[in-house]
Design a protein around this motif. Structure first.
Motif: not given
Ligand code: IP8
Length: 268
Positions: A35-40, A245-249
């Motif tokens: 959720s945090l990665e999606i938000k960021k 962070n793979r999703l975020y990246n």
């Protein structure tokens, strides 16, 4: 030039957000990090999640994917639906706790299958919520089926029909492996990681279902869906949701370990 909508459609696999071997075991910490990665990342997206041990265990018990056989399944259908809805609420709460305006769009209310294939879909609801800057969230669910009475609509099928409708930048599968392998890495230590592939490479890929056999088709069903997505000219990414962070990246265009399946653009 092929038009791609500046948005993503992301499916969180049931084996990432739940423990598939334990009935109704939600992986809260993993979900909160995703959720945090999606938000960021701050991108426009539609989120889908699998049913994990909330849905597959009762769906298997009541043999719901075989369609209507006996009256006892009616209770099983309702029970399975309640369980996936419960998981969905946990996912929504996690997203909401990171400040994401998540809203649930339950598949059973917007689509109908016939012999497990989608025949009637009403997807404008997703567009309306997106236009108002919400984060629409849908999930693998039990649904009515014109031929079988009822059956199961997996999150993978939802990904396919949403990609057909929205033509996003990328379709993303968040799974519990780094991406695609030449064979099942859980049981074959010689499995080779595939960084890049096209449709023709997928044709030769032999995959073996993992031990918690899904009522939907697991990896082999996923590969069929990826072929359809690629034939629309949309790229698919498979990445490991258990790694930070793979999703975020991927959402922000940064370098990270993943498999990319190139969308095929037809030339005339
Ligand atoms: O986990 C399955 O969805 P999936 C839905 O995305 C049910 O395959 C109800 C088992």
């Amino acid at each position: 030039m092929i038009y791609r909508n500046p948005m993503f459609i992301v499916k969180l696999g049931g084996s990432v957000i739940t423990d598939k071997a334990k009935k109704c075991f939600f992986k809260q910490e993993v979900m909160d990090r995703l959720s945090l990665e999606i938000k960021k990342a701050g991108k426009k997206l539609i989120l889908i999640h699998g049913a994990g041990s909330f849905g597959h265990i009762p769906a298997k018990k009541y043999r719901l994917n075989q369609g209507y056989i006996d009256q006892n399944q009616i209770r099983g259908f309702s029970l399975t639906h309640i369980m996936v809805q419960e998981l969905n609420t946990m996912v929504l709460k996690s997203l909401q706790s990171q400040g994401l305006p998540a809203v649930s769009i339950p598949p059973h209310a917007i689509l109908k299958l016939s012999d497990r294939r989608p025949i009637k879909t009403d997807l404008h609801m997703f567009r309306s919520y997106l236009n108002k800057h919400f984060l629409p969230v849908t999930f693998g669910d039990v649904v009515l089926d014109e031929k079988l009475g009822f059956s199961i609509c997996s999150g993978d099928i939802l990904l396919q029909i949403l990609v057909e409708y929205f033509r996003p930048e990328k379709a993303v599968f968040v799974i519990d492996e780094d991406g695609l392998y030449s064979s099942n890495p859980k049981i074959d230590k010689n499995a080779v990681f595939i960084e890049n592939a096209g449709i023709k490479d997928l044709k030769n890929l032999t995959t073996i279902l993992d031990s918690h056999a899904d009522v939907t088709q697991g990896m082999s069903g996923k590969i069929e869906v990826i072929k359809k997505i690629a034939s629309l000219g949309v790229d698919t990414v498979l990445l490991n949701g258990n790694k930070n962070n793979r999703l975020y990246n991927i959402l922000t265009g940064k370098n990270t370990k993943h498999t990319l399946i190139h969308g095929r653009i037809k030339t005339v």
